[in-house]
Design a protein around this motif. Structure first.
Motif, PDB file in Angstrom:
ATOM      1  N   TYR A   1      46.041 -48.543  30.042  1.00 25.71           N
ATOM      2  CA  TYR A   1      45.182 -48.637  31.215  1.00 25.71           C
ATOM      3  C   TYR A   1      45.844 -49.369  32.370  1.00 25.71           C
ATOM      4  CZ  TYR A   1      41.459 -46.943  28.330  1.00 25.71           C
ATOM      5  OH  TYR A   1      40.700 -46.165  27.534  1.00 25.71           O
ATOM      6  N   GLN A   2      46.853 -50.149  32.105  1.00 31.97           N
ATOM      7  CA  GLN A   2      47.478 -50.894  33.211  1.00 31.97           C
ATOM      8  C   GLN A   2      48.974 -50.962  32.989  1.00 31.97           C
ATOM      9  OE1 GLN A   2      47.051 -55.097  32.520  1.00 31.97           O
ATOM     10  NE2 GLN A   2      45.117 -54.737  31.481  1.00 31.97           N
TER      11      GLN A   2
ATOM     12  N   TYR B   1      48.991 -36.684  27.809  1.00 33.31           N
ATOM     13  CA  TYR B   1      48.433 -37.025  29.113  1.00 33.31           C
ATOM     14  C   TYR B   1      48.318 -35.758  29.930  1.00 33.31           C
ATOM     15  CZ  TYR B   1      49.751 -41.755  27.848  1.00 33.31           C
ATOM     16  OH  TYR B   1      49.871 -42.942  27.198  1.00 33.31           O
TER      17      TYR B   1
ATOM     18  N   GLN C   1      40.931 -45.357  38.915  1.00 31.13           N
ATOM     19  CA  GLN C   1      41.167 -45.612  37.487  1.00 31.13           C
ATOM     20  C   GLN C   1      39.852 -45.731  36.733  1.00 31.13           C
ATOM     21  OE1 GLN C   1      43.511 -48.972  36.415  1.00 31.13           O
ATOM     22  NE2 GLN C   1      45.347 -48.144  37.333  1.00 31.13           N
ATOM     23  N   GLY C   2      39.819 -45.189  35.511  1.00 26.44           N
ATOM     24  CA  GLY C   2      38.647 -45.358  34.667  1.00 26.44           C
ATOM     25  C   GLY C   2      37.597 -44.275  34.829  1.00 26.44           C
TER      26      GLY C   2
ATOM     27  N   ILE D   1      43.857 -42.834  34.121  1.00 27.11           N
ATOM     28  CA  ILE D   1      44.449 -44.147  33.901  1.00 27.11           C
ATOM     29  C   ILE D   1      45.359 -44.562  35.042  1.00 27.11           C
ATOM     30  CG2 ILE D   1      44.347 -44.135  31.396  1.00 27.11           C
ATOM     31  CD1 ILE D   1      47.331 -43.325  31.514  1.00 27.11           C
ATOM     32  N   GLU D   2      45.786 -43.631  35.845  1.00 27.09           N
ATOM     33  CA  GLU D   2      46.746 -43.989  36.882  1.00 27.09           C
ATOM     34  C   GLU D   2      46.515 -43.077  38.079  1.00 27.09           C
ATOM     35  OE1 GLU D   2      49.408 -46.337  38.360  1.00 27.09           O
ATOM     36  OE2 GLU D   2      49.031 -46.475  36.221  1.00 27.09           O
TER      37      GLU D   2
ATOM     38  N   MET E   1      44.527 -39.922  30.625  1.00 29.29           N
ATOM     39  CA  MET E   1      44.822 -39.968  29.198  1.00 29.29           C
ATOM     40  C   MET E   1      43.938 -38.930  28.529  1.00 29.29           C
ATOM     41  SD  MET E   1      44.703 -43.258  26.764  1.00 29.29           S
ATOM     42  CE  MET E   1      42.951 -43.460  26.794  1.00 29.29           C
TER      43      MET E   1
ATOM     44  N   SER F   1      42.764 -43.136  22.792  1.00 32.79           N
ATOM     45  CA  SER F   1      41.528 -42.593  23.349  1.00 32.79           C
ATOM     46  C   SER F   1      40.361 -42.809  22.387  1.00 32.79           C
ATOM     47  CB  SER F   1      41.720 -41.096  23.605  1.00 32.79           C
ATOM     48  OG  SER F   1      40.487 -40.464  23.742  1.00 32.79           O
TER      49      SER F   1
END
Lengths: 170, 277
Positions: free
Chosen positions: B34-35, B122, B135-136, B150-151, B160, B167
């Motif tokens: 996630y980061q 991905y 994101q998210g 995620i990005e 993702m 996941s």
């Protein structure tokens, strides 16, 4: 010297594009994922300095990682393969050493020598990659099996590529 | 000090190898999906641009199937559109909707790159921050859940896929409401697994699994899959359930990004829950 650099730069770009645009999109099976870009490190001349081989594999690995969203995975596998290559070349050296300005190409070293050399390194690279892909003990034997199958596939593609694309001076 | 330098010089090759390998491993194990370091990501313009150029060539080959999917989705939407219900009334109806408030909104996206054969898959999408993607956010298609963003970069984003070891999709059995989470254990891209369903729940083959809507990433009742096999394991309080994804991940080309409109308000109230640890 200059022509060698140009030739290898071309090979570098060609292999990245081949891997990323074609081979990564084949999606043949979960077990068969050929990674042919290692050919670049395999074909570097014998007298290439160790640090240069490591640096080149680091850069190549980073580029591949960026394309496939796998931070550090290809880099770790490729740098490790380059490290082993250094010692494998010493072990597999002919009795009177390597000739100057030669590359590990099968036209110089013979097909059997090349298949051994490439096979061992490809297997090491694939195994590291697949183990890192899912870092759990339960997955290990799947990773070995995957590395064997994909490795054979990569080796076949590499031999076909070498047949009609890259012809070094005799 | 001098002897240390001499030692390092003597083993320069090994030392250099260890340095490079450590960098790779630090990147590998530090990166949370996630980061992660954003300079190493295919949502970057150069990398995503390469994929997009290549994807344009494939577009033509998929037009037929895409059209079929779109017309199917259109007819589904028409069935639920409110104006088709109101046609039966003869008098004028004043339609002032205060009973319903919109919770989710959707952005159409094109999936310009997608894998199914790796352990961690991905997908790259053709919309980014410029189009409001953050994101998210969740990604769905007309047939089911696809993944989570995620990005993001200016024009692209990376999601993702459900086919990823990190996941976890919050899911619910449609017929009785029991909830669990859907994960993917690798191997066959069509088969997932539903965890955390207690032993006493009765499930049969073909039961539908949908999203729970708990997380605010996906709306409620988006299909995920159907139950394939159910095994009871001795000594475990939970069922082992294999599901078949309703979306075939090998045929993805268009999807929707889900934006949850009350995210800020919800996060604010949820941050007031006392923490246990």
């Amino acid at each position: 010297m200059i022509s060698t650099i140009i030739k290898y730069s071309f090979l570098f770009v060609f292999l990245i594009l081949l891997q990323v645009l074609i081979l990564n999109n084949l999606h043949m099976s979960v077990l068969v994922n050929p990674y042919v870009y290692v050919l670049f490190i395999l074909l570097l001349p014998f007298e290439t300095q160790g640090w240069l081989v490591l640096s080149l594999s680091f850069v190549l690995g980073m580029i591949l990682d960026t394309f496939s969203n796998t931070v550090g995975m290809h880099t770790a596998a490729l740098v490790f393969m380059a490290f082993v290559r250094n010692y494998l070349l010493i072990v597999m050296a002919p009795r009177d050493g390597y000739e100057q300005e030669k590359t590990p190409h099968y036209t110089y070293m013979g097909l059997i020598w090349f298949v051994m050399y490439a096979g061992i390194l490809i297997f090491i690279h694939h195994l590291t990659l697949f183990v890192l892909e899912d870092f759990r003990a339960a997955y290990f034997f799947t990773a070995v099996f995957k590395a064997l199958l994909s490795g054979v596939f990569s080796l076949v593609i590499i031999l076909i590529l070498m047949l009609f694309s890259y012809r070094p001076r005799r | 000090m001098l002897s240390l330098i001499r030692f390092l010089l003597k083993h320069a090759f090994i030392v250099y190898f260890l340095v490079l390998e450590s960098i790779a491993f630090i990147l590998l194990f530090q990166s949370n999906p996630y980061q992660r370091a954003s300079f190493l990501n295919s949502s970057d313009y150069l990398f995503a641009g390469t994929y997009q150029a290549f994807d344009r060539m494939n577009d033509y080959l998929e037009l037929k199937r895409v059209n079929q999917d779109l017309s199917w989705e259109n007819s589904e939407l028409k069935k639920s559109a409110i104006r088709y219900f109101r046609k039966s009334f003869d008098q004028t109806v004043i339609y002032r909707d205060t009973a319903f408030r919109q919770e989710y909104t959707f952005y159409p996206v094109k999936i310009i790159r997608n894998t199914t054969h790796l352990r961690n898959n991905y997908m790259t999408l053709n919309k980014g921050e410029m189009n409001g993607v953050r994101q998210g956010m969740g990604v769905i298609s007309s047939k089911g859940v696809l993944g989570i963003v995620i990005e993001t970069s200016k024009q692209f984003s990376v999601a993702m896929s459900v086919l990823n070891k990190d996941s976890r999709i919050s899911a619910r059995v449609k017929k009785n409401g029991y909830f669990g989470s859907v994960i993917w254990t690798g191997g066959d891209y069509r088969i997932g697994r539903l965890n955390e369903i207690p032993n006493h729940v009765s499930l049969v083959e073909g039961d539908t699994i949908v999203t729970s809507g708990f997380s605010g990433i996906f709306p409620e009742n988006v299909p995920i899959g159907t139950v394939k096999t159910v095994t009871r394991k001795k000594g475990s309080g939970f069922l082992e359930i294999e599901i078949v994804f309703t979306q075939d991940f090998k045929t993805l080309s268009y999807g929707h990004i889900v934006k949850y409109l009350h995210e800020i308000e919800r996060k604010e109230i949820e941050s007031k829950i006392p923490k246990n640890d």
